[in-house]
Write an enzyme that holds these catalytic residues in place. Structure first.
Site, PDB file in Angstrom:
ATOM      1  N   GLU A 168       7.101   9.666  71.076  1.00 59.29           N
ATOM      2  CA  GLU A 168       7.499  11.075  70.921  1.00 59.29           C
ATOM      3  C   GLU A 168       6.422  11.978  71.521  1.00 59.29           C
ATOM      4  OE1 GLU A 168       8.900  11.882  66.938  1.00 59.29           O
ATOM      5  OE2 GLU A 168      10.466  10.361  67.107  1.00 59.29           O
ATOM      6  N   GLU A 181       1.531  14.695  62.923  1.00 55.12           N
ATOM      7  CA  GLU A 181       2.421  13.544  62.776  1.00 55.12           C
ATOM      8  C   GLU A 181       3.478  13.703  63.853  1.00 55.12           C
ATOM      9  OE1 GLU A 181       5.177  11.593  62.863  1.00 55.12           O
ATOM     10  OE2 GLU A 181       6.058  12.526  61.089  1.00 55.12           O
TER      11      GLU A 181
HETATM   12  C1  LIG Z   1       7.874  14.499  63.411  1.00 53.97           C
HETATM   13  S1  LIG Z   1       7.875  16.200  63.046  1.00 53.97           S
HETATM   14  C2  LIG Z   1       6.773  16.289  61.701  1.00 53.97           C
HETATM   15  C3  LIG Z   1       6.929  17.533  60.931  1.00 53.97           C
HETATM   16  C4  LIG Z   1       6.025  17.640  59.700  1.00 53.97           C
HETATM   17  N1  LIG Z   1       4.651  17.678  60.061  1.00 53.97           N
HETATM   18  C5  LIG Z   1       6.311  16.512  58.747  1.00 53.97           C
HETATM   19  O1  LIG Z   1       5.478  15.611  58.648  1.00 53.97           O
HETATM   20  O2  LIG Z   1       7.354  16.516  58.099  1.00 53.97           O
HETATM   21  C6  LIG Z   1       6.941  16.823  64.396  1.00 53.97           C
HETATM   22  C7  LIG Z   1       6.892  18.319  64.437  1.00 53.97           C
HETATM   23  O3  LIG Z   1       6.028  18.657  65.492  1.00 53.97           O
HETATM   24  C8  LIG Z   1       6.592  19.727  66.229  1.00 53.97           C
HETATM   25  N2  LIG Z   1       6.029  19.643  67.578  1.00 53.97           N
HETATM   26  C9  LIG Z   1       6.209  18.659  68.475  1.00 53.97           C
HETATM   27  N3  LIG Z   1       5.519  18.895  69.581  1.00 53.97           N
HETATM   28  C10 LIG Z   1       4.879  20.058  69.396  1.00 53.97           C
HETATM   29  C11 LIG Z   1       4.025  20.835  70.199  1.00 53.97           C
HETATM   30  N4  LIG Z   1       3.702  20.459  71.447  1.00 53.97           N
HETATM   31  N5  LIG Z   1       3.525  21.973  69.692  1.00 53.97           N
HETATM   32  C12 LIG Z   1       3.862  22.364  68.435  1.00 53.97           C
HETATM   33  N6  LIG Z   1       4.683  21.678  67.637  1.00 53.97           N
HETATM   34  C13 LIG Z   1       5.192  20.543  68.110  1.00 53.97           C
HETATM   35  C14 LIG Z   1       8.083  19.483  66.159  1.00 53.97           C
HETATM   36  O4  LIG Z   1       8.820  20.666  66.392  1.00 53.97           O
HETATM   37  C15 LIG Z   1       8.203  18.992  64.728  1.00 53.97           C
HETATM   38  O5  LIG Z   1       8.386  20.063  63.864  1.00 53.97           O
END
Ligand SMILES: C[S@@+](CC[C@H](N)C(=O)[O-])C[C@H]1O[C@@H](n2cnc3c(N)ncnc32)[C@H](O)[C@@H]1O
Length: 649
Positions: A458, A449
């Site tokens: 994003e 997500e």
């Molecule tokens: C919008 S949040 C969603 C978090 C969780 N899955 C939720 O639904 O509540 C996106 C998450 O993806 C992580 N994230 C973004 N890009 C990433 C990447 N390239 N590799 C690993 N994690 C990533 C961010 O740090 C964040 O914790």
């Protein structure tokens, strides 16, 4: 006395005013109207017979102005809370008659200076006489330059003949009063203290035409007693369309003002009177002549549905510009995760999608022998891990989970969650960016997500392109696709908030915003779609789209202040999730819309389309959008090279 209580709603539309005639005895005017149940009066400040040119001056500039009493007749709080100054209706600043024109200019300036001296919150300006109001607008614009906090409400009748769309040549003096307002505000450069008081008449324009006003700065709606119908018992009431309009005004903090004479003489019994007027003694009641109109407006207010809890919580976010998150470049804070995690609807949709994917992947007869490898990429503090495990339990499928997260702070909490829940044998936590993780095995299902209000903003496409290396060739990505949407909107408040920064950067930035006081002028259209996994050989996340919007002919002309953006995502097969208004997932609150402003608002006339161009551009360290308008006029290309707004890779 406010019209009623609505839990959590503290907007101005709880207060109802009354338009009064000039009266020397302002304390009496105020006292009788307040005790009659109204919250404020819209009262002339100046004797209507006064003309500056008639004042016998002795030649000295110190001659006393004869138009008003003393400021001491009311207390400062009475002036500021209970009086809206009504500027003399005789003024005509565009008159051919020079004496009248000059008198008008002097009187207008004197009255507003006096109102400002009294710290009134607003003054009601007489309606412009059509679109040819250059001198009137010039004087008001001069006044606006030096005004304190006072609002100037330009009185505009709410009328638009049905057939004027046929006849809308640029020089045609349209019967559409929106054109009057538009000319006036353009001359005053969209000044934020210039707003509107709409005169509500007995016939109403089409719904599309009415809708335009909800994106304009309407502060008051003046409802004339002759607009009211009469019910079977002789009481005033409004047509269904008027009722809906008034409810719309309440929902947009627009105050109602009752105007006119008593036209419904109700013969009430004393008990009925007492019931209608519980706070007064039956004997000696001085019932306000317009009380039955006020009571009816109060009834419309009170019968509105209470605001749902989530709406109440979000009241403070309405039309408030926020910078979009950068979850890739920045690390989200605990509070942000906390907010996400409250949105149970989102996780229910994910759980449904994972259930369907597990059932498709593993037939019943292999349920106990096959273990599905599921990777949550961007796991945050673990809610999608939980949803996936619940899906496995629901479907009776065996699961092995990898939780990949690049925010080291979220990983701390993930570890504690896994321990707390006893998931150590099922869930492996990987503290890494998914784009560079060297996975020990390949996944059957990749759950993520990484969606912003505009879907791909994003950088979900870039992250998932990196992660699909460790998805099996026949593996499933949840989401499997997402599409962004835009639509043109009138949004004067948002436009003025962006403008208040007085720089280009803010005009070239996209904002996350809970859209409320906006008019959506045409159905939204899809912009960019991304599908995962993407095995095409010439993978490219740059996009360009040209869109043509037709504004319905019965809307009349409308002002486009910017483009509202949304997304819709297909998680798996028929399970989707999104915020596009016609497809929006009910009761989901994780995302507000996105707003792309225009530097110069564009007026769109019926029959002439709005052409919008949108680009998604990718560089080595950032992704950004550029946007422009090419019809009905050319705008500059916004955010060239991502100079003002970009998302870091
Ligand atoms: C919008 S949040 C969603 C978090 C969780 N899955 C939720 O639904 O509540 C996106 C998450 O993806 C992580 N994230 C973004 N890009 C990433 C990447 N390239 N590799 C690993 N994690 C990533 C961010 O740090 C964040 O914790």
């Amino acid at each position: 006395m406010p019209l009623g209580q609505r839990a959590g709603d503290k907007s101005d539309s709880r207060y109802c005013g009354v338009e009064t005639e000039f009266d020397d005895d302002m304390p009496q005017v105020l006292a009788s109207n307040i005790s009659g149940g109204f919250d404020f009066v819209v009262a002339p400040l100046m004797d209507p017979t006064y003309r500056p040119s008639l004042v016998k001056s002795d030649g000295s500039s110190a001659s006393v102005l004869p138009f008003a009493g003393s400021d001491l007749i009311l207390s400062p709080s009475q002036w500021s809370s209970h009086v809206v100054g009504k500027i003399s209706s005789w003024i005509d600043l565009d008159s051919e008659d020079e004496v009248l024109r000059i008198d008008s200019e002097i009187a207008l300036k004197q009255e507003i200076a006096w109102a400002s001296h009294l710290s009134l919150q607003a003054c009601l300006l007489p309606p412009p006489r059509g679109t040819s109001c250059g001198n009137y607008a010039r004087c008001v614009n001069q006044i606006l330059q030096g005004l304190n906090n006072m609002q100037l409400w330009l009185r505009v009748p709410l009328e638009k003949p049905d057939d004027d769309a046929m006849d809308a040549s640029p020089n045609h003096l349209s019967g559409d009063s929106w054109e009057w307002w538009n000319s006036f505000r353009l001359l005053c450069e969209h000044h934020s203290q210039l707003s509107i008081a709409l005169d509500i008449l007995s016939s109403l324009p089409s719904a599309n035409s009415l809708g335009r006003w909800f994106g304009e700065p309407v502060r008051a709606a003046i409802v004339h007693t002759n607009t009211f119908l009469t019910n079977a018992r002789g009481y005033p009431c409004l047509s269904k369309r008027h009722q809906r309009l008034i409810t719309g005004f309440f929902n947009h903090s627009i105050q109602i003002v009752i105007s006119g004479k008593l036209l419904h003489s109700i013969t009430m019994g004393i008990s009925e009177l007492a019931a209608n007027h519980a706070e007064n003694d039956v004997e000696g009641i001085h019932r306000h002549p317009l009380r039955s109109y006020l009571d009816y407006v109060g009834y419309l207010y009170q019968r509105m549905d209470p605001l749902p809890e989530q709406e109440r919580f979000e009241l403070g976010y309405r039309d408030f510009l926020q910078s979009p998150l950068q979850p890739l470049m920045d690390n989200l804070e605990a509070q942000t995760y906390e907010t996400f995690e409250k949105d149970t609807v989102k996780y229910i949709q994910y759980q449904r999608a994972v259930c369907k994917a597990l059932l498709d992947r593993v037939p019943d007869e292999k349920a106990s022998s096959v273990t599905t490898v599921l990777m949550v990429v961007g796991a945050g503090r673990g809610p999608l891990v939980r949803a996936s495990l619940q899906a496995a339990e629901e479907t009776g499928r065996r699961l092995k989970v990898y939780a990949v997260e690049k925010n080291p702070n979220a990983v701390v909490t993930l570890h504690s969650l896994v321990k707390l829940e006893g998931w150590e044998n099922i869930v492996t936590i990987i503290s890494s960016d998914m784009r560079c993780w060297d996975a020990p095995e390949k996944a059957d299902i990749l759950v993520s997500e990484l969606l912003g209000s505009f879907g791909d903003n994003e950088l979900s496409p870039e992250c998932l392109d990196g992660a699909q290396r460790f998805l099996k060739q026949d593996g499933i990505s949840i989401p499997s696709s997402y599409t962004s949407f835009i639509q043109p909107v009138t949004a004067s408040k948002l436009y003025n908030d962006v403008k208040s920064h007085k720089d280009l950067v803010h005009f070239e930035t996209a904002y996350v915003v809970k859209l409320h006081s906006v008019a959506r002028l045409a159905p939204s259209q899809p912009v960019f779609t991304f599908t995962h996994p993407n095995y095409s050989t010439n993978k490219n996340n740059q996009r360009y789209k040209k869109l043509r919007f037709e504004i319905p002919a019965d809307t009349g002309s409308a002002m486009v202040h910017g483009l509202a953006g949304y997304f819709d995502a297909t998680l798996y097969k028929d399970v989707h999730l999104g915020i596009e208004p016609t497809l929006a997932t009910p009761n989901m609150f994780s995302w507000f819309a996105i707003f792309f402003p225009l530097r110069t608002p564009v007026c769109v006339q019926p029959g002439s389309p709005l052409d919008v161009h949108f680009w998604r551009c990718c560089g080595s360290s950032k992704v950004w959008y550029e946007w422009c308008i090419t019809s009905p006029c050319q705008s500059p290309i916004n955010n060239s090279n991502g100079r003002s707004y970009w998302v870091g890779l």
